[in-house]
Enzyme design. Structure first.
Site, PDB file in Angstrom:
ATOM      1  N   SER A  94       3.966  11.507   0.870  1.00 34.38           N
ATOM      2  CA  SER A  94       2.569  11.064   0.772  1.00 34.38           C
ATOM      3  C   SER A  94       1.750  11.554   1.970  1.00 34.38           C
ATOM      4  O   SER A  94       0.556  11.838   1.834  1.00 34.38           O
ATOM      5  CB  SER A  94       2.476   9.546   0.620  1.00 34.38           C
ATOM      6  OG  SER A  94       2.918   8.889   1.781  1.00 34.38           O
ATOM      7  N   ASN A 125       5.209  14.458  15.101  1.00 30.54           N
ATOM      8  CA  ASN A 125       5.845  13.552  14.143  1.00 30.54           C
ATOM      9  C   ASN A 125       4.934  12.347  13.961  1.00 30.54           C
ATOM     10  O   ASN A 125       4.141  12.016  14.851  1.00 30.54           O
ATOM     11  CB  ASN A 125       7.195  13.091  14.707  1.00 30.54           C
ATOM     12  CG  ASN A 125       7.930  12.167  13.759  1.00 30.54           C
ATOM     13  OD1 ASN A 125       7.973  12.407  12.549  1.00 30.54           O
ATOM     14  ND2 ASN A 125       8.505  11.099  14.287  1.00 30.54           N
ATOM     15  N   HIS A 128       5.225   8.265  13.249  1.00 30.36           N
ATOM     16  CA  HIS A 128       6.206   7.186  13.293  1.00 30.36           C
ATOM     17  C   HIS A 128       5.507   5.881  12.941  1.00 30.36           C
ATOM     18  O   HIS A 128       4.422   5.598  13.459  1.00 30.36           O
ATOM     19  CB  HIS A 128       6.825   7.101  14.695  1.00 30.36           C
ATOM     20  CG  HIS A 128       7.838   6.000  14.802  1.00 30.36           C
ATOM     21  ND1 HIS A 128       9.111   6.119  14.300  1.00 30.36           N
ATOM     22  CD2 HIS A 128       7.750   4.757  15.327  1.00 30.36           C
ATOM     23  CE1 HIS A 128       9.765   4.995  14.508  1.00 30.36           C
ATOM     24  NE2 HIS A 128       8.968   4.149  15.130  1.00 30.36           N
ATOM     25  N   GLU A 184      14.044  13.233  23.223  1.00 31.94           N
ATOM     26  CA  GLU A 184      14.401  11.818  23.053  1.00 31.94           C
ATOM     27  C   GLU A 184      13.691  11.260  21.817  1.00 31.94           C
ATOM     28  O   GLU A 184      12.459  11.416  21.687  1.00 31.94           O
ATOM     29  CB  GLU A 184      13.979  11.036  24.300  1.00 31.94           C
ATOM     30  CG  GLU A 184      14.888   9.866  24.586  1.00 31.94           C
ATOM     31  CD  GLU A 184      14.452   9.164  25.864  1.00 31.94           C
ATOM     32  OE1 GLU A 184      14.471   7.932  25.871  1.00 31.94           O
ATOM     33  OE2 GLU A 184      14.051   9.864  26.820  1.00 31.94           O
ATOM     34  N   LEU A 185      14.434  10.594  20.960  1.00 29.12           N
ATOM     35  CA  LEU A 185      13.917  10.143  19.662  1.00 29.12           C
ATOM     36  C   LEU A 185      12.707   9.212  19.808  1.00 29.12           C
ATOM     37  O   LEU A 185      12.756   8.230  20.556  1.00 29.12           O
ATOM     38  CB  LEU A 185      15.039   9.414  18.906  1.00 29.12           C
ATOM     39  CG  LEU A 185      14.781   9.120  17.435  1.00 29.12           C
ATOM     40  CD1 LEU A 185      14.731  10.406  16.631  1.00 29.12           C
ATOM     41  CD2 LEU A 185      15.863   8.196  16.899  1.00 29.12           C
ATOM     42  N   ASP A 186      11.636   9.527  19.088  1.00 29.65           N
ATOM     43  CA  ASP A 186      10.427   8.685  19.021  1.00 29.65           C
ATOM     44  C   ASP A 186       9.830   8.393  20.402  1.00 29.65           C
ATOM     45  O   ASP A 186       9.246   7.317  20.614  1.00 29.65           O
ATOM     46  CB  ASP A 186      10.732   7.341  18.313  1.00 29.65           C
ATOM     47  CG  ASP A 186      11.223   7.533  16.884  1.00 29.65           C
ATOM     48  OD1 ASP A 186      10.866   8.556  16.271  1.00 29.65           O
ATOM     49  OD2 ASP A 186      11.955   6.659  16.399  1.00 29.65           O
ATOM     50  N   GLN A 236       0.961   2.642   5.691  1.00 30.74           N
ATOM     51  CA  GLN A 236       0.947   3.985   5.099  1.00 30.74           C
ATOM     52  C   GLN A 236      -0.463   4.424   4.708  1.00 30.74           C
ATOM     53  O   GLN A 236      -0.814   5.598   4.869  1.00 30.74           O
ATOM     54  CB  GLN A 236       1.915   4.053   3.919  1.00 30.74           C
ATOM     55  CG  GLN A 236       3.331   4.319   4.439  1.00 30.74           C
ATOM     56  CD  GLN A 236       4.447   3.908   3.508  1.00 30.74           C
ATOM     57  OE1 GLN A 236       4.209   3.593   2.348  1.00 30.74           O
ATOM     58  NE2 GLN A 236       5.663   3.910   4.018  1.00 30.74           N
ATOM     59  N   ARG A 239      25.245  19.910  12.797  1.00 24.96           N
ATOM     60  CA  ARG A 239      23.817  19.762  13.089  1.00 24.96           C
ATOM     61  C   ARG A 239      23.231  21.032  13.735  1.00 24.96           C
ATOM     62  O   ARG A 239      22.122  21.447  13.429  1.00 24.96           O
ATOM     63  CB  ARG A 239      23.675  18.569  14.049  1.00 24.96           C
ATOM     64  CG  ARG A 239      22.363  17.862  14.003  1.00 24.96           C
ATOM     65  CD  ARG A 239      22.391  16.617  14.862  1.00 24.96           C
ATOM     66  NE  ARG A 239      22.952  15.468  14.192  1.00 24.96           N
ATOM     67  CZ  ARG A 239      22.325  14.751  13.265  1.00 24.96           C
ATOM     68  NH1 ARG A 239      21.109  15.063  12.893  1.00 24.96           N
ATOM     69  NH2 ARG A 239      22.902  13.717  12.708  1.00 24.96           N
ATOM     70  N   GLU A 289      -1.753   5.685   7.794  1.00 28.50           N
ATOM     71  CA  GLU A 289      -1.131   6.976   8.149  1.00 28.50           C
ATOM     72  C   GLU A 289      -1.853   8.139   7.477  1.00 28.50           C
ATOM     73  O   GLU A 289      -1.990   9.216   8.066  1.00 28.50           O
ATOM     74  CB  GLU A 289       0.338   7.000   7.714  1.00 28.50           C
ATOM     75  CG  GLU A 289       1.250   6.145   8.565  1.00 28.50           C
ATOM     76  CD  GLU A 289       2.715   6.309   8.170  1.00 28.50           C
ATOM     77  OE1 GLU A 289       2.998   6.916   7.120  1.00 28.50           O
ATOM     78  OE2 GLU A 289       3.567   5.819   8.915  1.00 28.50           O
ATOM     79  N   SER A 293       1.904   5.921  14.785  1.00 31.12           N
ATOM     80  CA  SER A 293       1.627   6.789  15.933  1.00 31.12           C
ATOM     81  C   SER A 293       1.945   8.235  15.585  1.00 31.12           C
ATOM     82  O   SER A 293       2.964   8.502  14.930  1.00 31.12           O
ATOM     83  CB  SER A 293       2.520   6.401  17.127  1.00 31.12           C
ATOM     84  OG  SER A 293       2.404   5.036  17.446  1.00 31.12           O
ATOM     85  N   MET A 341      13.780  13.187   7.667  1.00 31.97           N
ATOM     86  CA  MET A 341      14.775  12.198   8.090  1.00 31.97           C
ATOM     87  C   MET A 341      16.006  12.867   8.709  1.00 31.97           C
ATOM     88  O   MET A 341      17.137  12.672   8.265  1.00 31.97           O
ATOM     89  CB  MET A 341      15.176  11.319   6.904  1.00 31.97           C
ATOM     90  CG  MET A 341      14.011  10.575   6.279  1.00 31.97           C
ATOM     91  SD  MET A 341      13.122   9.545   7.464  1.00 31.97           S
ATOM     92  CE  MET A 341      14.300   8.200   7.626  1.00 31.97           C
ATOM     93  N   ARG A 342      15.777  13.656   9.733  1.00 35.01           N
ATOM     94  CA  ARG A 342      16.876  14.283  10.463  1.00 35.01           C
ATOM     95  C   ARG A 342      16.618  14.126  11.950  1.00 35.01           C
ATOM     96  O   ARG A 342      15.474  14.274  12.409  1.00 35.01           O
ATOM     97  CB  ARG A 342      16.936  15.795  10.171  1.00 35.01           C
ATOM     98  CG  ARG A 342      17.184  16.154   8.742  1.00 35.01           C
ATOM     99  CD  ARG A 342      18.608  15.997   8.332  1.00 35.01           C
ATOM    100  NE  ARG A 342      19.539  16.737   9.175  1.00 35.01           N
ATOM    101  CZ  ARG A 342      20.865  16.624   9.111  1.00 35.01           C
ATOM    102  NH1 ARG A 342      21.406  15.800   8.249  1.00 35.01           N
ATOM    103  NH2 ARG A 342      21.652  17.321   9.902  1.00 35.01           N
TER     104      ARG A 342
HETATM  105  C1  GRF Z   1       6.092   7.514   6.882  1.00 35.78           C
HETATM  106  O1  GRF Z   1       5.950   6.126   6.831  1.00 35.78           O
HETATM  107  C2  GRF Z   1       6.238   7.996   8.288  1.00 35.78           C
HETATM  108  O2  GRF Z   1       5.679   7.142   9.238  1.00 35.78           O
HETATM  109  C3  GRF Z   1       7.734   8.038   8.487  1.00 35.78           C
HETATM  110  O3  GRF Z   1       8.258   8.382   7.235  1.00 35.78           O
HETATM  111  C4  GRF Z   1       7.368   7.972   6.212  1.00 35.78           C
HETATM  112  C5  GRF Z   1       7.153   9.149   5.322  1.00 35.78           C
HETATM  113  O4  GRF Z   1       6.446   8.805   4.164  1.00 35.78           O
HETATM  114  N1  GRF Z   1       8.076   8.964   9.532  1.00 35.78           N
HETATM  115  P1  GRF Z   1       5.979   9.945   3.170  1.00 35.78           P
HETATM  116  O5  GRF Z   1       7.209  10.717   2.753  1.00 35.78           O
HETATM  117  O6  GRF Z   1       4.995  10.803   3.882  1.00 35.78           O
HETATM  118  O7  GRF Z   1       5.381   9.205   2.019  1.00 35.78           O
END
Ligand code: GRF
Length: 247
Positions: A34, A128, A130, A164-166, A192, A86, A195, A157, A111-112
């Site tokens: 999305s 990124n 988050h 370092e992650l996030d 969202q 990895r 976002e 954010s 998601m990696r």
């Molecule tokens: C979002 O909520 C973002 O903050 C997180 O993963 C989600 C991805 O959602 N990192 P989408 O695939 O963009 O709908």
């Protein structure tokens, strides 16, 4: 070693005509996409002076690939399960990214966990999103954890990616209220929606050259950014708690 599997689309159909100043964006997804869709729309209507030159997914079944397909943006699948480790996956990902010469790599639900080698390869050129007000609530399940913590505000954010992650420097945040009766799902939906305004706004700050990262800091209009920029709340955000009840 398997190479990336490319599924070519018609370049540029979801973007405006190429313009000299527009930045080349590479978007990485794993799922719904999305945020990718929000970026495609923002590039198409000029809110972002950029062109998405490739969408890369590590999951063949990522629903978000359909958004790229519909917009005619080239898609690349690099299935992490086909790599021995990895490092090998990240090398293939980095090589594929580099071949598209992106000005900015945009992680949108990718998601990696990235290896330091890949992060350094795109240092200060990778962002990124988050779902929390960093530095609060790094990691997963942020909406449930925000509710458990009893915070009054939650949000999202956009940050530059570091090893370092996030934890990279944050460019911009969107805040939303936590409402009486919220569940992780209702809170996630509110975050969202924010976002989808936040990511294009933050990416445009970078594309326009107003914001850049250097030496672990963010610079905005020539000044070191002391705290993240804050997205203007959507008019409907304030009303979003009206009518909800405590459970
Ligand atoms: C979002 O909520 C973002 O903050 C997180 O993963 C989600 C991805 O959602 N990192 P989408 O695939 O963009 O709908």
């Amino acid at each position: 070693m398997p190479g990336p599997e490319a599924a070519a689309g018609v370049a540029g159909a979801g973007n405006r005509g190429a313009q000299d100043s527009e930045k080349r964006l590479a978007v990485l997804i794993s799922g719904r996409g999305s945020n990718l869709k929000a970026l495609i729309d923002a590039c198409a209507d000029g809110r972002v002076n950029g062109r998405i030159v490739v969408v890369i997914s590590n999951r063949p079944s990522a629903p978000g690939l359909a958004h790229a397909r519909e917009a005619g943006i080239p898609q690349v699948l690099i299935d992490h399960r086909r790599y021995p480790d990895r490092e090998a996956f990240d090398r293939a990902l980095g090589d594929s990214l580099a071949s598209h010469q992106p000005d900015l790599v945009v992680l949108a639900g990718f998601m990696r966990v990235l290896t330091p080698g890949l992060v350094r390869r795109f240092e200060n050129r990778m962002v990124n999103i988050h779902p929390s007000l960093l530095p609060d609530l790094r990691g997963l399940d942020t909406h449930a954890r925000a509710l458990a913590a009893g915070v009054a505000h939650h949000g999202a954010s956009v940050h530059f990616v570091t090893t370092e992650l996030d934890s990279g420097p944050v460019v911009m945040q969107a805040r939303v209220p936590v409402c009486p009766g919220d569940t992780p799902e209702t809170l996630a939906a509110r975050v969202q929606a924010a976002e989808h305004r936040l990511y294009p706004a933050a990416v445009e700050m970078i594309c326009s050259g107003r914001v850049h990262a250097a030496s672990d800091n963010i610079w905005c209009d020539g000044q070191r950014l002391e705290r993240p920029l804050l997205l203007d709340p959507a008019p409907e955000t304030k009303k979003s708690c009206v009518g909800t009840t405590s459970s």
